[in-house]
Design a protein around this motif. Structure first.
Motif, PDB file in Angstrom:
ATOM      1  N   MET A  78     124.151  49.712 107.011  1.00  0.00           N
ATOM      2  CA  MET A  78     123.809  50.510 108.013  1.00  0.00           C
ATOM      3  C   MET A  78     122.438  50.224 108.940  1.00  0.00           C
ATOM      4  SD  MET A  78     122.725  54.362 106.907  1.00  0.00           S
ATOM      5  CE  MET A  78     120.799  54.136 106.791  1.00  0.00           C
ATOM      6  N   ASP A  79     122.685  50.285 110.186  1.00  0.00           N
ATOM      7  CA  ASP A  79     121.703  50.141 110.999  1.00  0.00           C
ATOM      8  C   ASP A  79     120.643  51.187 110.972  1.00  0.00           C
ATOM      9  OD1 ASP A  79     119.935  49.626 113.383  1.00  0.00           O
ATOM     10  OD2 ASP A  79     121.461  48.542 114.317  1.00  0.00           O
ATOM     11  N   ALA A  80     119.335  50.844 110.909  1.00  0.00           N
ATOM     12  CA  ALA A  80     118.563  51.985 110.955  1.00  0.00           C
ATOM     13  C   ALA A  80     118.367  52.703 112.146  1.00  0.00           C
ATOM     14  CB  ALA A  80     117.080  51.372 110.474  1.00  0.00           C
ATOM     15  N   GLU A  81     118.593  52.167 113.400  1.00  0.00           N
ATOM     16  CA  GLU A  81     118.749  52.898 114.734  1.00  0.00           C
ATOM     17  C   GLU A  81     119.696  53.814 114.880  1.00  0.00           C
ATOM     18  OE1 GLU A  81     117.541  50.348 118.159  1.00  0.00           O
ATOM     19  OE2 GLU A  81     117.485  48.793 116.617  1.00  0.00           O
TER      20      GLU A  81
ATOM     21  N   ILE B 107     115.656  51.852 103.298  1.00  0.00           N
ATOM     22  CA  ILE B 107     116.080  51.519 104.759  1.00  0.00           C
ATOM     23  C   ILE B 107     115.581  49.910 104.909  1.00  0.00           C
ATOM     24  CG2 ILE B 107     115.556  51.489 107.143  1.00  0.00           C
ATOM     25  CD1 ILE B 107     115.068  54.516 107.033  1.00  0.00           C
ATOM     26  N   ALA B 108     116.520  49.130 105.329  1.00  0.00           N
ATOM     27  CA  ALA B 108     116.315  47.534 105.553  1.00  0.00           C
ATOM     28  C   ALA B 108     115.957  47.134 104.215  1.00  0.00           C
ATOM     29  CB  ALA B 108     115.304  47.387 106.569  1.00  0.00           C
ATOM     30  N   ALA B 109     116.812  47.363 102.948  1.00  0.00           N
ATOM     31  CA  ALA B 109     116.573  47.043 101.862  1.00  0.00           C
ATOM     32  C   ALA B 109     116.335  45.660 101.457  1.00  0.00           C
ATOM     33  CB  ALA B 109     117.382  47.943 101.081  1.00  0.00           C
TER      34      ALA B 109
ATOM     35  N   SER C 114     110.829  52.296 102.745  1.00  0.00           N
ATOM     36  CA  SER C 114     111.198  51.238 103.402  1.00  0.00           C
ATOM     37  C   SER C 114     109.932  50.298 103.455  1.00  0.00           C
ATOM     38  CB  SER C 114     111.531  51.651 104.936  1.00  0.00           C
ATOM     39  OG  SER C 114     112.065  50.591 105.813  1.00  0.00           O
ATOM     40  N   ARG C 115     110.484  48.967 103.292  1.00  0.00           N
ATOM     41  CA  ARG C 115     109.205  47.958 103.144  1.00  0.00           C
ATOM     42  C   ARG C 115     109.469  46.828 104.273  1.00  0.00           C
ATOM     43  NH1 ARG C 115     107.696  44.021  98.131  1.00  0.00           N
ATOM     44  NH2 ARG C 115     109.468  42.947  98.874  1.00  0.00           N
ATOM     45  N   TRP C 116     108.540  46.713 105.314  1.00  0.00           N
ATOM     46  CA  TRP C 116     108.531  45.572 106.308  1.00  0.00           C
ATOM     47  C   TRP C 116     109.667  45.642 107.095  1.00  0.00           C
ATOM     48  CZ3 TRP C 116     106.680  42.559 101.425  1.00  0.00           C
ATOM     49  CH2 TRP C 116     105.359  42.958 101.042  1.00  0.00           C
TER      50      TRP C 116
ATOM     51  N   THR D 155     120.276  50.242 101.831  1.00  0.00           N
ATOM     52  CA  THR D 155     121.013  50.170 102.964  1.00  0.00           C
ATOM     53  C   THR D 155     120.382  48.820 103.761  1.00  0.00           C
ATOM     54  OG1 THR D 155     119.713  51.552 104.265  1.00  0.00           O
ATOM     55  CG2 THR D 155     121.684  52.546 103.203  1.00  0.00           C
ATOM     56  N   ASP D 156     121.204  48.056 104.486  1.00  0.00           N
ATOM     57  CA  ASP D 156     120.463  47.250 105.556  1.00  0.00           C
ATOM     58  C   ASP D 156     121.704  46.980 106.581  1.00  0.00           C
ATOM     59  OD1 ASP D 156     118.208  44.919 104.741  1.00  0.00           O
ATOM     60  OD2 ASP D 156     119.676  44.241 106.411  1.00  0.00           O
ATOM     61  N   PHE D 157     121.106  46.530 107.583  1.00  0.00           N
ATOM     62  CA  PHE D 157     121.973  46.112 108.781  1.00  0.00           C
ATOM     63  C   PHE D 157     122.758  44.709 108.554  1.00  0.00           C
ATOM     64  CE2 PHE D 157     119.913  44.008 112.657  1.00  0.00           C
ATOM     65  CZ  PHE D 157     119.175  43.229 111.991  1.00  0.00           C
ATOM     66  N   SER D 158     122.147  43.986 107.593  1.00  0.00           N
ATOM     67  CA  SER D 158     122.676  42.775 107.402  1.00  0.00           C
ATOM     68  C   SER D 158     123.967  42.807 106.203  1.00  0.00           C
ATOM     69  CB  SER D 158     121.756  41.715 107.096  1.00  0.00           C
ATOM     70  OG  SER D 158     121.998  40.571 106.223  1.00  0.00           O
TER      71      SER D 158
ATOM     72  N   GLY E  22     118.080  32.893 100.881  1.00  0.00           N
ATOM     73  CA  GLY E  22     116.627  32.688 100.776  1.00  0.00           C
ATOM     74  C   GLY E  22     115.988  33.718  99.947  1.00  0.00           C
ATOM     75  N   TRP E  23     116.224  35.042 100.547  1.00  0.00           N
ATOM     76  CA  TRP E  23     115.659  36.109  99.808  1.00  0.00           C
ATOM     77  C   TRP E  23     116.187  36.032  98.420  1.00  0.00           C
ATOM     78  CZ3 TRP E  23     111.954  39.992 101.680  1.00  0.00           C
ATOM     79  CH2 TRP E  23     111.416  39.753 102.744  1.00  0.00           C
ATOM     80  N   GLU E  24     117.414  35.993  98.427  1.00  0.00           N
ATOM     81  CA  GLU E  24     118.100  36.165  96.829  1.00  0.00           C
ATOM     82  C   GLU E  24     117.596  35.419  95.948  1.00  0.00           C
ATOM     83  OE1 GLU E  24     122.366  36.321  97.161  1.00  0.00           O
ATOM     84  OE2 GLU E  24     122.660  36.934  95.170  1.00  0.00           O
TER      85      GLU E  24
HETATM   86  C1  LIG Z   1     111.170  41.457 106.078  1.00  0.00           C
HETATM   87  S1  LIG Z   1     112.546  41.860 105.593  1.00  0.00           S
HETATM   88  C2  LIG Z   1     112.300  43.044 104.490  1.00  0.00           C
HETATM   89  C3  LIG Z   1     113.526  43.431 103.002  1.00  0.00           C
HETATM   90  C4  LIG Z   1     112.964  44.415 102.242  1.00  0.00           C
HETATM   91  N1  LIG Z   1     112.491  45.716 102.769  1.00  0.00           N
HETATM   92  C5  LIG Z   1     111.714  43.973 101.359  1.00  0.00           C
HETATM   93  O1  LIG Z   1     110.995  44.122 101.645  1.00  0.00           O
HETATM   94  O2  LIG Z   1     112.126  43.003 100.304  1.00  0.00           O
HETATM   95  C6  LIG Z   1     113.514  42.824 106.915  1.00  0.00           C
HETATM   96  C7  LIG Z   1     114.773  43.433 106.630  1.00  0.00           C
HETATM   97  O3  LIG Z   1     115.130  44.438 107.561  1.00  0.00           O
HETATM   98  C8  LIG Z   1     116.291  44.329 108.045  1.00  0.00           C
HETATM   99  N2  LIG Z   1     116.535  44.894 109.323  1.00  0.00           N
HETATM  100  C9  LIG Z   1     116.228  44.362 110.473  1.00  0.00           C
HETATM  101  N3  LIG Z   1     116.597  45.129 111.342  1.00  0.00           N
HETATM  102  C10 LIG Z   1     117.186  46.200 110.814  1.00  0.00           C
HETATM  103  C11 LIG Z   1     117.932  47.480 111.365  1.00  0.00           C
HETATM  104  N4  LIG Z   1     118.138  47.756 112.759  1.00  0.00           N
HETATM  105  N5  LIG Z   1     118.449  48.205 110.646  1.00  0.00           N
HETATM  106  C12 LIG Z   1     118.836  47.940 109.203  1.00  0.00           C
HETATM  107  N6  LIG Z   1     118.064  46.841 108.599  1.00  0.00           N
HETATM  108  C13 LIG Z   1     117.354  45.993 109.534  1.00  0.00           C
HETATM  109  C14 LIG Z   1     116.627  42.903 107.598  1.00  0.00           C
HETATM  110  O4  LIG Z   1     118.268  42.615 107.434  1.00  0.00           O
HETATM  111  C15 LIG Z   1     116.002  42.483 106.543  1.00  0.00           C
HETATM  112  O5  LIG Z   1     116.632  42.493 105.206  1.00  0.00           O
END
Ligand SMILES: C[S@@+](CC[C@H](N)C(=O)[O-])C[C@H]1O[C@@H](n2cnc3c(N)ncnc32)[C@H](O)[C@@H]1O
Length: 280
Positions: free
Chosen positions: A107-110, A56-58, A124-126, A80-83, A22-24
Motif C-alpha cells: 500500500m502506498d501511503a499517499e 504505514i511503511a512498515a 509509522s516509523r521513519w 503495509t508498505d509500498f515495496s 538488507g533490512w530483513e
Molecule cells: C526507513 S524505512 C523504515 C521501515 C520501518 N518503518 C522501520 O522503521 O523499520 C522506510 C520505509 O518506507 C517505505 N516507503 C517509502 N515511501 C513509501 C510510500 N509512499 N508508501 C508506503 N511506504 C513507503 C519504504 O519501502 C521503507 O520500507
C-alpha cells in the motif's frame, strides 16, 4: 522544487525494494538500538484489545507486531508498505515469529486502499519524510483513522543531531556523488524542523500534535557501519553501491574518519535524534 516527484516516487520504490534483503537480514541489529522508539510509538498510539492498527511503511513489520501484542487475537494489525519486497520480508518475519493477527498489504501511503474511519490507531516509523507528498500521506492517514483514534509516528530531526546519516551524506555531496539536498524535497531530513512537522500534521486535519524529542545512539562494531550504509540506508546505499571500487574504498575511509569522534574502543557509538509525534 526542481525534482520531478513522479520520477522520485519510481526511484524511491526501486531503491526500497533493493533494500529489503538488507533490512530483513539486519532487523535484529536495527531493533537492538531502536526498540525504545517502537515502544514509545506503541505506548503513545495506545491501541486497545480488539482494535485495528495500521502500520504505514512498515518495512519488516516489527513495529506493527509490537502494536499487535496490544490488540490481541480479537484485533488486527495491517502491516503495509509500498515495496512488495518489504511486505514479503514482513510476512516471512511474522510467520517465523508465529504472529497470527497481522494482515500484509502492499500500500502506498499517499493513496491508501482503505475506507474512511477504518482503523483505530496508526503507527509509522521513519517514513513520512521520504514520501514525495507527505501532506497527501498525512491527509490519507487522517481519512482512514477514526475520530478520536491516535496517530503516533517519528521522523528524523535535523542533520546536526544525526551525524550517523549526515556525515555519510555530506561526504557523498562533497565528493560530487550526490547533489546537496534541495529545500522542500523529500529525504531523510525533510521533516527535521519541528515547525515543518507541526505544519504538515495540522494541515492534514489533525489537532495540535505533541512533538517530543527522542534521542538514542546507533552502535556499530566490525563491518556494521558499512553494512548499514550499503544495505539499509536507502538512497545513500544506492549511491555507494554504484561507485567504482577504488572510489568506494576512499569514500568509506572518509566516512569512517568523519565519524572518528564517536569511537569508543572497538565500537562507533553515534548519536541519533528523532521527533516523536502524537496526534488525533
Ligand atoms: C526507513 S524505512 C523504515 C521501515 C520501518 N518503518 C522501520 O522503521 O523499520 C522506510 C520505509 O518506507 C517505505 N516507503 C517509502 N515511501 C513509501 C510510500 N509512499 N508508501 C508506503 N511506504 C513507503 C519504504 O519501502 C521503507 O520500507
Amino acid at each position: 522544487m526542481a525534482i520531478d516527484l513522479n520520477t522520485y516516487r519510481q526511484t524511491s520504490l526501486e531503491i526500497w525494494n533493493k533494500m529489503a534483503p538488507g533490512w530483513e537480514e539486519k532487523r535484529e541489529w536495527i531493533l537492538q538500538d531502536s526498540m525504545p522508539i517502537n515502544e514509545w510509538l506503541v505506548d503513545q498510539a495506545a491501541p486497545a484489545p480488539g482494535d485495528t492498527v495500521l502500520d504505514i511503511a512498515a518495512g519488516t513489520g516489527d513495529l506493527g507486531f509490537l502494536a499487535g501484542e496490544r490488540v490481541g487475537a480479537d484485533g488486527k494489525v495491517l502491516v503495509t508498505d509500498f515495496s512488495p519486497e518489504m511486505v514479503e520480508a514482513a510476512r516471512r518475519n511474522g510467520e517465523q515469529r508465529g504472529i497470527r493477527n497481522a494482515e500484509y498489504r502492499i500500500m502506498d501511503a499517499e493513496r491508501m486502499d482503505l475506507g474512511d474511519d477504518s482503523v483505530d490507531a496508526v503507527v509509522s516509523r521513519w517514513s513520512y519524510m521520504l514520501m514525495a507528498d507527505p501532506a497527501a500521506a498525512l491527509s490519507e492517514t487522517r481519512r482512514v483513522l477514526r475520530d478520536g483514534g491516535k496517530l503516533a509516528f517519528c521522523v528524523w530531526q535535523t542533520p546536526d543531531r544525526n551525524p550517523w546519516a549526515a556525515i555519510p551524506g555530506m561526504t557523498l555531496v562533497q565528493r560530487g556523488h550526490m547533489p546537496p539536498p534541495e529545500p522542500g524535497a523529500p529525504g531523510i531530513f525533510a521533516m527535521g524542523e519541528r515547525d515543518r512537522v507541526h505544519e504538515l500534521v495540522t494541515g492534514a486535519g489533525f489537532a495540535d500534535p505533541r512533538i517530543e524529542e527522542l534521542a538514542f545512539e546507533w552502535r556499530y562494531t566490525g563491518t556494521e557501519l558499512w553494512e548499514m550504509l550499503t544495505r539499509i540506508a536507502g538512497p545513500i546505499a544506492e549511491v555507494l553501491n554504484g561507485l567504482p571500487e577504488d572510489e568506494q574504498a576512499d569514500v568509506r575511509d572518509a566516512i569512517e574518519s568523519g565519524l572518528n569522534d564517536f569511537r569508543q574502543g572497538d565500537a562507533l557509538v553515534v548519536p541519533a535524534a528523532t521527533w516523536g509525534v502524537v496526534a488525533r
